[in-house]
Design an enzyme around this catalytic site. Structure first.
Site, mmCIF file in Angstrom:
data_model
loop_
_atom_site.group_PDB
_atom_site.id
_atom_site.type_symbol
_atom_site.label_atom_id
_atom_site.label_comp_id
_atom_site.label_asym_id
_atom_site.label_seq_id
_atom_site.Cartn_x
_atom_site.Cartn_y
_atom_site.Cartn_z
ATOM 1 N N TRP A 96 27.032 33.850 -73.683
ATOM 2 C CA TRP A 96 25.663 34.570 -73.716
ATOM 3 C C TRP A 96 24.381 33.897 -73.042
ATOM 4 C CZ3 TRP A 96 21.222 33.287 -77.134
ATOM 5 C CH2 TRP A 96 21.461 32.149 -77.509
ATOM 6 N N GLU A 151 25.066 27.185 -84.363
ATOM 7 C CA GLU A 151 26.612 27.164 -84.608
ATOM 8 C C GLU A 151 26.771 25.968 -85.780
ATOM 9 O OE1 GLU A 151 28.649 26.292 -81.003
ATOM 10 O OE2 GLU A 151 27.703 27.656 -79.756
#
Lengths: 771, 771
Positions: A351, A478
């Site tokens: 992304w 994350e």
């Protein structure tokens, strides 16, 4: 620094990386289609793979300890391609090797022209002396072309032999290729030939079936009177000459790299030969000029100029160059996280290509941004297929991929990161707004936002609170996963839904052709307006996800420097149930979805998350810089700017050996232009709110808006806007309208002072900015 | 059924499973140390692996598409061991094979004695006729022993040859063993010998190093006048005789199975020979008697008797036998999910061993429960190590294991299921309460609850709401993961904390030796009292986890029968963000943590979750039966009782070929005894609240409490409690005290009517109980 830096060149000695592999990444030349890492011409000693092509991948089986439905069965891995540009040198039959310790050996990356120059002086064991100069670039004008010029000048009498195109030495064909490791990407030779001035090879990736063709011409020039002997055979070419002192021998090597899935070898070679035929009449200088012309345009309109920090000046140019090198030739292939500077992340696109790199290219090389975004559009079928597997409507872009197929083997931080689709959608709309490219809007942006909006509309649910919720997803950070109502995801999904409603209402006919009904559009609008953004009323803080601020705070005091990155020393289950951020998440949202936050809220959110964010991802510093600059923590913003700009140029512990961090380099531009420049965008155009970093005396940068270009020059007290091309620019400065026209091309406005709103927030101990 | 079933025997023909593999699982005989599936004596045609030992495992590398910190690098897999009990038959040189279609071929599992009998009549192609009868059992009295009696009776003159112990035919030694597949568990032969009456083998598991030894004696008996010729060689024994019509030849084969890690071959074989020496003076009848005596005790005190459903009567006895066969010899090895009836789940032990199986054994074979629970205690070091990897204090029991090491390769439904530790802790306390075994309490229970409490105390956090929360974990329902405050987990953790506080206060000296301070104990007590149990005030429903009832409901109407189990047709990301239960979760908590729910709350929770629960796990029906019976949905409870009791005896779509569902069989006992019998326990003892299923005229079951045994006989209107052994039982019936003594050994109490509280809740379409 005691002597002035050349802000346009990066000597190898200035790259503060101890490993040759890391320096090979930093010194790569690439055009987004083919890249040559900073390997030595003679390919030894090896410093990792040397040549990469965006289209050259193999499939590698993904094995799971516990397989489940919808897990990708294989991953697409970039596979190194033949080093057809290499040149091996022998002098008096001594093969040159840098480990023989030549008297001089210097390499310099010319940032202005993206040429890697090498200069060396060598005395052979037999006493012959030569001076060698080689130049190498990956053409930004013809993406298939890598060009090398290799010149040897004799200081003493010397027998000089050059062996170009070594890539099929000892490789008679596929039949004798070794059996490849089933778990590694692999190319096997299918054909190889040297015939006089040309050499060709065809390789095939074992499982993907992608074929790679390379063809090179050896153009030899020499000083008057030098006799050059061509020798060799079907698998090697040699060019030899006896040079008297002062005489020289020069080889110019245009090498064409072509690749494609389902391509026959003959067709590929014909393509490669056509590329060579196309440059048959162009000499080195002409080829270099057309290449450099692309960059000249980049620097003319896109350069960022810093008055007050030479090291950072060079670094930010290096960073812009990385974005250009990754994106320029990315048509049909997309922009990779490591560009083509290494095989890190298996060569995948994530992304950040859309969110970090494309927005920079929008202003410095719009064609590069568009090449990437059109590739995203071309991969919509794969994204639709993936959505079906995930039980969703519309399209779900992959977390990591080469051709558009999901290649992630850990779905809680892969497919669950559904923001990836909004990131693409936001990037295509941004590109359309910045370029005002109506064709792109209709051909690309509309499809992407409609399919993305359909996905989010089906993914979310209406809660009893009247809000639109998205459950069980993973945001940019994350060190969290599968939480409900990730603020970043929800705000970006809302933007997507809003863009879809807006574009389909502006383009009713095209929308109708895509089956969009007024009801569907209204549903998107309603969901966008009602999006849930979790908020902690007591703390006055936007929650990264529902209940996030209730989680226990990580015990940062217990971590030693060697425990970072934390995912290398802690189990995900522990990280996930604590407040600890790998990378900025709400703060990223405060930048990208800027209108969803008040300035005060941005400050509070930054204050809250800063002590929780360890920046184990290089994607973290840029948004932290942007928001810190916006709210008034200018020194903190500057520290993050330096951290991100110098990411691969210093050894800060992040891996550079397998490629540079392209998005972090793009992030340097972002930190300066969106951070200190205050650049934001909306469907009505561009908005600026500049302020000068205390460390600088001046800052200027160039932007584009539609067919026009303009520069912004920031001083401690003023911002001057100057039209540099095109008919007209309208923007806002500190909320006030600014219009530039050829008649009134320059406008100066005062810069508002931006005092720090309070004590600068601290990072977790030991995780201060690497300024 | 037109003819009466024998409720003590299970003919193969009554097993409604089309595949021989599934029937081989159902007809397995096992003692928890060694198991022989229902393979044919001659081992052909194969129906999967035939012989399994709880201690025989190999390590299989776990590979991850994206590895991360703390992921187990290998998994322990059960590896089949030599079929040393097998007997091959030749008549007139024709090898017998069932595919030759003998005139008669019947097998029957004797449930009372756990003996598999086979009877067959065969006419060879040459016209010779024999009758064969074989019996097989895995001794419950000596767990190393498998016993076979194989008898051939000639109807015509026939030359009969038997080849026992075929396991090293063609296997001269390890050196010539084929290279094993690196991804599969494998045994290689190390030694093999036949010497007259004895045969021995030693095998070694390739990666775990576990050695397996088997030794067998061939005891031959024959009719008077029959001459038996022993033949063969170093790798095979043959026993041959010419039989006249009516003469017989009988082979009795005691085979000793031994195994262990780090054991030398010689020592192992010495152990195996010692087992054989120990039975040298015991004939078949004596060995069968001592084996059957163990079961006689089980049936005397533990039988469940149903008046009104012969099929279920047989099934529930089969179920009790499965628990006994899995647990009896489980010392040092634990109880496996599939017992030793197949290699399903790689032969692993999960939480259901503690939560489903051990509580049944507490009453029917307490030594079996204790064997398993002492193995859990013995694996505390591995559980402590795992806790450290997960960043936790105390001990964290593995999700799936053979020796105690975590073998799960998918942590969101593995290590994140932290309830596994509470399940062990609850089981050890339950065992101590039921058996009143003070030694076990001090030697086992205290260590387990202290280490478990330390884990939960560190795992949880105090919220600003004054509650103790556990974030990011997975409960029993595997269609959810990584949610906060899973109600089941929190309630079981609270029980653990309470048990730890209770036991350490009762055993202050032992607690002090384990470093437990009054402050630590007080902290456990506070956390237990303040445990968070998420609740939806609007719906009046206990939430499976925080925010659970807000999630979208799964689109059950869209699922076709072939879409089940849903994890085979839907991505976890989709399942996780919806309300859809693989198995009962809150309802399971309403059974185990019964005192945390009012009766009305249990009804509301069952009503709420029933339409969301698809029972893709066989663990689901038992708690649904229990709670349905408690709240008054007696027909529903009965339907689930039948579903779980008949799980492997009919083909309900669940896999039986790789082993039977031991916990689901134990669940049949639970459905009847805890469901209709209303059995609950607390530290003060046992509580009953019986009611008769409408389908039955009577139900009785036996329980234990300390040294005493008693039976409960339920009729439509009464419950009669009768002391059957021991000094005294005190319990409650419907909340009222009942005391049984030798002086007053029998007490009858009225059974309260239990009308349905409303319309019976419905399951998702197509997922009605498989009644």
């Amino acid at each position: 620094m005691t002597r002035a830096l050349d802000p346009w060149s990066l000597p190898e000695a200035a790259v503060q990386q101890p490993s040759p592999q890391a320096r090979a990444s930093v010194l790569a030349v690439s055009n987004g289609w083919v890249g040559v890492r900073g390997a030595l011409d003679e390919l030894r000693p090896a410093a990792g793979p040397a040549t990469l092509m965006a289209a050259a991948h193999d499939d590698v089986p993904l094995t799971y300890a516990e397989p489940a439905y919808g897990y990708p069965s294989s991953s697409e891995h970039l596979v190194p391609v033949p080093d057809a540009w290499a040149v091996q040198l022998r002098v008096d039959d001594h093969p040159f090797d840098v480990r023989l310790e030549p008297e001089r050996h210097e390499r310099t990356l010319d940032l202005r022209r993206a040429v890697l120059r090498r200069e060396l002086d060598w005395t052979t064991p037999s006493g012959a002396r030569v001076e060698v100069r080689s130049d190498r670039f990956a053409s930004l004008a013809r993406r298939e072309l890598v060009l090398v010029q290799y010149e040897v000048r004799a200081t003493t009498a010397a027998r000089v032999e050059l062996r170009p195109f070594p890539c099929c030495a000892g490789a008679p064909g596929a039949a004798e290729a070794p059996e490849p490791d089933p778990d590694r990407p692999a190319l096997v030779v299918e054909a190889c030939a040297h015939d006089g001035e040309r050499s060709t090879t065809v390789h095939r990736a074992v499982r993907s079936g992608v074929r790679v063709g390379a063809a090179g011409v050896h153009r030899v020039e020499a000083a008057d009177g030098v006799q050059v002997h061509r020798g060799g055979g079907p698998h090697v070419t040699t060019l030899a000459a006896d040079l008297a002192p002062g005489q020289w021998l020069r080889l110019v090597l245009p090498v064409a790299y072509v690749a494609g899935p389902d391509r026959a070898a003959d067709g590929l070679l014909a393509d490669a030969r056509a590329v060579l035929d196309g440059v048959a009449d162009l000499g080195w200088d002409a080829l270099l000029d057309e290449h450099a012309a692309v960059l000249a345009e980049v620097w003319e309109h896109g350069d960022v100029v810093l008055d007050g920090d030479e090291e950072l000046q060079r670094a930010v140019r290096y960073g812009i160059l990385q974005a250009v090198q990754a994106g320029a030739g990315s048509a049909d292939v997309g922009i990779r996280a490591k560009g083509l500077t290494g095989t890190g992340y298996d060569g995948h696109t994530f992304w950040d290509a859309d969110t970090y790199v494309a927005p920079v290219l929008d202003h410095v090389l719009p064609a590069g941004a568009q090449a990437h975004l059109r590739w995203r559009h071309a991969t919509l079928p794969a994204a639709r297929d993936r959505a079906r597997v995930l039980g969703l409507e519309g399209a779900a872009y992959p977390w990591r991929t080469i051709t558009g197929r999901e290649s992630s083997g850990y779905w809680p931080a892969g497919s669950a990161a559904v923001h990836a689709t909004a990131d693409v959608a936001d990037a295509v709309v941004r590109h359309a707004v910045v370029t005002r490219d109506e064709t792109f809007l209709r051909e690309v942006a509309l499809d992407v936002v409609v399919e993305a909006a359909r996905m989010y509309a089906g993914l979310g649910r209406w809660g009893s609170d009247g809000r639109f919720h998205i459950d069980g997803v993973t945001g940019p950070d994350e060190y969290s996963a599968l939480l409900d109502d990730n603020a970043f995801t929800n705000l970006m999904a809302a933007r997507t839904l809003r863009w879809a409603a807006l574009l389909t209402s502006r383009l009713p006919q095209e929308a109708g052709e895509r089956g969009v009904t007024p009801d569907e559009r209204a549903a998107w609008q309603r969901a966008a307006e009602a999006i849930a953004v979790p908020y902690d009323d007591e703390l006055g803080v936007t929650q990264q996800a529902a209940r996030y601020t209730e989680l226990a705070v990580w015990d940062f005091a217990a971590e030693r420097p060697q425990d970072y990155p934390l995912h290398g020393s802690s189990h995900y289950s522990a990280l996930y149930r604590h407040q600890v951020l790998k990378q900025a998440d709400v703060v990223m949202a405060a930048y990208l979805a800027h209108d969803a936050f008040t300035p005060e809220q941005k400050r509070r959110d930054l204050d809250y998350y800063e002590p929780l964010t360890v920046r184990d991802s290089s994607l973290s510093a840029p948004p932290q810089a942007v928001v810190a600059a916006e709210v008034g923590y200018l020194d903190l913003a500057w520290a993050y700017t330096r951290e991100t700009a110098l990411v691969d140029l210093r050894d800060d512990g992040r891996p550079t050996a397998d490629g540079v961090h392209v998005a972090a380099h793009a992030g340097a531009w972002t930190a300066l232009v969106a951070g200190f420049g205050g650049l934001r965008w909306d469907d009505d155009g561009l908005h600026l709110r500049p302020v000068l970093p205390p460390a600088l005396r001046g800052l200027s940068f160039g932007l584009r808006l539609g067919p026009s270009t303009f520069r912004v020059q920031v001083t401690p007290t003023t911002a001057t806007y100057r039209l540099t091309g095109g008919p007209r620019v309208v923007l806002t400065h500190d909320g006030g309208r600014v219009e530039l026209t050829p008649a009134v091309p320059e406008v100066t406005r005062p810069v508002s002072p931006r005092p720090a709103p309070g004590p600068t927030p601290r990072q977790p101990p030991g995780r201060e900015p690497f300024a």
